[in-house]
Design a protein around this motif. Structure first.
Motif, PDB file in Angstrom:
ATOM      1  N   LEU A 139       0.562  -1.544   0.100  1.00 46.08           N
ATOM      2  CA  LEU A 139      -0.042  -0.329   0.403  1.00 46.08           C
ATOM      3  C   LEU A 139       0.354   0.971   0.062  1.00 46.08           C
ATOM      4  O   LEU A 139       1.750   1.373   1.246  1.00 46.08           O
ATOM      5  CB  LEU A 139      -0.712   0.259   1.012  1.00 46.08           C
ATOM      6  N   TRP A 140       0.259   2.038  -0.563  1.00 46.21           N
ATOM      7  CA  TRP A 140       1.073   3.445  -0.898  1.00 46.21           C
ATOM      8  C   TRP A 140      -0.244   4.340  -0.500  1.00 46.21           C
ATOM      9  O   TRP A 140      -1.192   4.817  -1.217  1.00 46.21           O
ATOM     10  CB  TRP A 140       1.974   3.578  -2.405  1.00 46.21           C
ATOM     11  N   CYS A 142      -3.275  -4.120   4.047  1.00 48.16           N
ATOM     12  CA  CYS A 142      -2.066  -4.714   3.462  1.00 48.16           C
ATOM     13  C   CYS A 142      -1.424  -4.881   3.884  1.00 48.16           C
ATOM     14  O   CYS A 142      -1.203  -5.085   5.272  1.00 48.16           O
ATOM     15  CB  CYS A 142      -1.981  -3.175   3.121  1.00 48.16           C
ATOM     16  N   GLN A 143      -0.132  -5.663   3.153  1.00 52.60           N
ATOM     17  CA  GLN A 143       0.485  -6.733   4.816  1.00 52.60           C
ATOM     18  C   GLN A 143       1.849  -5.465   4.207  1.00 52.60           C
ATOM     19  O   GLN A 143       2.930  -6.106   5.791  1.00 52.60           O
ATOM     20  CB  GLN A 143       1.418  -7.730   3.122  1.00 52.60           C
ATOM     21  N   VAL A 144       2.596  -4.248   3.815  1.00 52.73           N
ATOM     22  CA  VAL A 144       3.834  -3.749   3.890  1.00 52.73           C
ATOM     23  C   VAL A 144       3.127  -2.810   3.372  1.00 52.73           C
ATOM     24  O   VAL A 144       2.135  -1.801   2.138  1.00 52.73           O
ATOM     25  CB  VAL A 144       4.515  -4.639   3.057  1.00 52.73           C
ATOM     26  N   PHE A 145       3.506  -1.604   3.826  1.00 49.57           N
ATOM     27  CA  PHE A 145       3.440  -0.269   3.704  1.00 49.57           C
ATOM     28  C   PHE A 145       4.254   0.022   3.371  1.00 49.57           C
ATOM     29  O   PHE A 145       5.491   0.466   3.893  1.00 49.57           O
ATOM     30  CB  PHE A 145       3.281   0.718   5.224  1.00 49.57           C
ATOM     31  N   VAL A 146       4.363   1.263   2.145  1.00 50.16           N
ATOM     32  CA  VAL A 146       5.238   1.663   1.056  1.00 50.16           C
ATOM     33  C   VAL A 146       5.596   3.082   1.087  1.00 50.16           C
ATOM     34  O   VAL A 146       4.476   3.924   0.690  1.00 50.16           O
ATOM     35  CB  VAL A 146       5.350   1.122  -0.318  1.00 50.16           C
ATOM     36  N   LEU A 147       6.535   3.383   2.205  1.00 49.12           N
ATOM     37  CA  LEU A 147       6.512   5.353   1.942  1.00 49.12           C
ATOM     38  C   LEU A 147       7.612   5.604   0.821  1.00 49.12           C
ATOM     39  O   LEU A 147       9.088   5.434   1.267  1.00 49.12           O
ATOM     40  CB  LEU A 147       6.629   5.695   2.896  1.00 49.12           C
ATOM     41  N   THR A 148       7.161   6.475  -0.296  1.00 50.00           N
ATOM     42  CA  THR A 148       8.587   6.676  -1.159  1.00 50.00           C
ATOM     43  C   THR A 148       9.120   8.368  -0.911  1.00 50.00           C
ATOM     44  O   THR A 148       9.739   9.465  -2.047  1.00 50.00           O
ATOM     45  CB  THR A 148       8.264   6.269  -2.834  1.00 50.00           C
ATOM     46  N   ALA A 149       8.024   8.606  -0.456  1.00 52.81           N
ATOM     47  CA  ALA A 149       8.385  10.381  -0.376  1.00 52.81           C
ATOM     48  C   ALA A 149       9.856  10.909  -0.303  1.00 52.81           C
ATOM     49  O   ALA A 149      10.666  10.439   0.611  1.00 52.81           O
ATOM     50  CB  ALA A 149       7.291  10.734   0.368  1.00 52.81           C
ATOM     51  N   ASP A 150      10.349  12.370  -0.578  1.00 55.31           N
ATOM     52  CA  ASP A 150      11.307  12.343  -0.451  1.00 55.31           C
ATOM     53  C   ASP A 150      11.642  13.643   0.457  1.00 55.31           C
ATOM     54  O   ASP A 150      10.607  14.604   1.283  1.00 55.31           O
ATOM     55  CB  ASP A 150      11.688  13.596  -1.811  1.00 55.31           C
ATOM     56  N   SER A 151      12.311  12.728   1.527  1.00 55.29           N
ATOM     57  CA  SER A 151      12.781  13.797   2.597  1.00 55.29           C
ATOM     58  C   SER A 151      11.673  13.932   4.195  1.00 55.29           C
ATOM     59  O   SER A 151      11.375  15.886   4.178  1.00 55.29           O
ATOM     60  CB  SER A 151      13.533  15.572   2.684  1.00 55.29           C
ATOM     61  N   GLU A 152      10.711  12.856   3.644  1.00 57.80           N
ATOM     62  CA  GLU A 152       9.055  13.389   4.855  1.00 57.80           C
ATOM     63  C   GLU A 152       9.690  13.550   6.144  1.00 57.80           C
ATOM     64  O   GLU A 152      10.885  12.593   6.928  1.00 57.80           O
ATOM     65  CB  GLU A 152       9.028  12.029   4.570  1.00 57.80           C
ATOM     66  N   PRO A 153       9.272  14.329   6.861  1.00 58.27           N
ATOM     67  CA  PRO A 153       9.789  15.444   7.476  1.00 58.27           C
ATOM     68  C   PRO A 153       8.942  14.450   9.136  1.00 58.27           C
ATOM     69  O   PRO A 153       9.843  14.433  10.250  1.00 58.27           O
ATOM     70  CB  PRO A 153       9.159  16.473   7.863  1.00 58.27           C
ATOM     71  N   TRP A 154       7.576  13.288   8.680  1.00 54.10           N
ATOM     72  CA  TRP A 154       7.160  12.811   9.750  1.00 54.10           C
ATOM     73  C   TRP A 154       6.518  11.274   9.262  1.00 54.10           C
ATOM     74  O   TRP A 154       6.881  10.455   9.254  1.00 54.10           O
ATOM     75  CB  TRP A 154       6.612  13.557  10.481  1.00 54.10           C
ATOM     76  N   GLY A 155       5.271  11.893   8.783  1.00 51.96           N
ATOM     77  CA  GLY A 155       4.020  10.259   8.156  1.00 51.96           C
ATOM     78  C   GLY A 155       3.629  10.322   9.119  1.00 51.96           C
ATOM     79  O   GLY A 155       3.584   8.994   9.827  1.00 51.96           O
ATOM     80  N   ASN A 156       2.003  10.636   9.147  1.00 51.90           N
ATOM     81  CA  ASN A 156       0.687  10.415   9.726  1.00 51.90           C
ATOM     82  C   ASN A 156       0.561   9.160   9.187  1.00 51.90           C
ATOM     83  O   ASN A 156       0.761   8.077  10.369  1.00 51.90           O
ATOM     84  CB  ASN A 156      -0.158  11.180   9.429  1.00 51.90           C
ATOM     85  N   VAL A 157       0.254   8.285   8.370  1.00 48.64           N
ATOM     86  CA  VAL A 157       0.083   7.484   8.095  1.00 48.64           C
ATOM     87  C   VAL A 157       1.191   6.039   8.100  1.00 48.64           C
ATOM     88  O   VAL A 157       1.057   5.100   7.864  1.00 48.64           O
ATOM     89  CB  VAL A 157      -0.705   7.390   6.477  1.00 48.64           C
ATOM     90  N   LEU A 158       2.512   6.606   8.294  1.00 47.83           N
ATOM     91  CA  LEU A 158       3.735   5.739   8.142  1.00 47.83           C
ATOM     92  C   LEU A 158       3.289   5.303   9.344  1.00 47.83           C
ATOM     93  O   LEU A 158       3.685   3.895  10.189  1.00 47.83           O
ATOM     94  CB  LEU A 158       4.475   6.516   8.167  1.00 47.83           C
TER      95      LEU A 158
END
Length: 232
Positions: free
Chosen positions: A52-53, A129-145
């Protein structure tokens, strides 16, 4: 002062120099959980593993990296579902082009776009989902992450993510070089391996308890307020 992450704390120290006031690191709470027991939402239906993205489709979020990873996985015959959820932020045409391209390619695996969902449905969607994928550039936090980790979902994050250090430290997922789709595929393969997946889930739960839980937030805020209490 309160800093969101150790990355932000270092930036503040560099900016203030010798005049930097005392800093406490305290991340955001996870309001999307709404106090409910979302661990009960964990859902495995026996189908292909779902990656999931979930974010707005802004160029900084780099959904194209996720799409290119889906292309690599399909070429390698990996039967995974790459799912994108979120409102358009400028890159929807690019994503839809990639979805169309992969739908015409033979073999297992697919890339799909599910559109935007209300905030109240995010936890339910992440739980599937089974795996969560973050691809953002320089994510300062990430609430969904943070939400995904709190739900016991192993994650793939880029080196530039502010939470990359704790993800690596607790074994809550795998940290990959930025903007490298092939590295995402290799990381997901490692996470989904039968003898490793459970350890990544355990890492998520430990990280969530140690850094993202309500109890941790209360303890840190209590320490902060006490530091300003009048001395007896």
């Amino acid at each position: 002062m309160i800093a969101l992450t150790d990355v932000e704390a270092e930036q503040l120290r560099a900016w203030f120099g010798a005049s930097c006031p005392p800093l406490m690191i305290l991340g955001n709470p996870t309001p999307l959980l709404d106090g409910r027991d979302h661990m009960s939402l964990l859902d495995e239906d026996g189908g292909p593993p779902e990656l999931l993205w979930l974010a707005r489709l802004h160029p900084r979020k780099r959904v194209s990296v996720f799409g290119q990873a889906a292309r690599t996985a399909k070429r390698e015959g990996l039967n995974w579902d790459f799912c994108v959820v979120g409102p358009d932020g400028g890159e929807l045409p690019l994503l839809l082009e990639m979805v169309s391209e992969l739908s015409r390619s033979p073999g297992p695996g697919r890339l799909r776009y599910e559109g935007a969902i209300p905030g109240a449905e995010v936890a339910q969607r992440v739980s599937k989902c089974q795996v969560f994928v973050l691809t953002a550039d320089s994510e300062p936090w990430g609430n969904v992450l943070v939400l995904a980790i709190s739900l016991g979902k192993p994650c793939v994050v880029p080196e530039s993510s502010a939470l990359a250090t704790v993800v690596r430290e607790f074994g809550a997922g795998i940290v990959v070089p930025d903007d490298e789709p092939n590295a995402v595929v290799r990381a997901v393969s490692e996470i989904l391996s039968e003898h490793r997946y459970g350890s990544f889930v355990d890492g998520c739960r430990e990280l969530a308890a140690r850094h993202f839980s309500d109890a941790y937030q209360r303890q840190r805020l209590d320490a902060l307020y006490r530091s300003f209490s009048p001395r007896a």
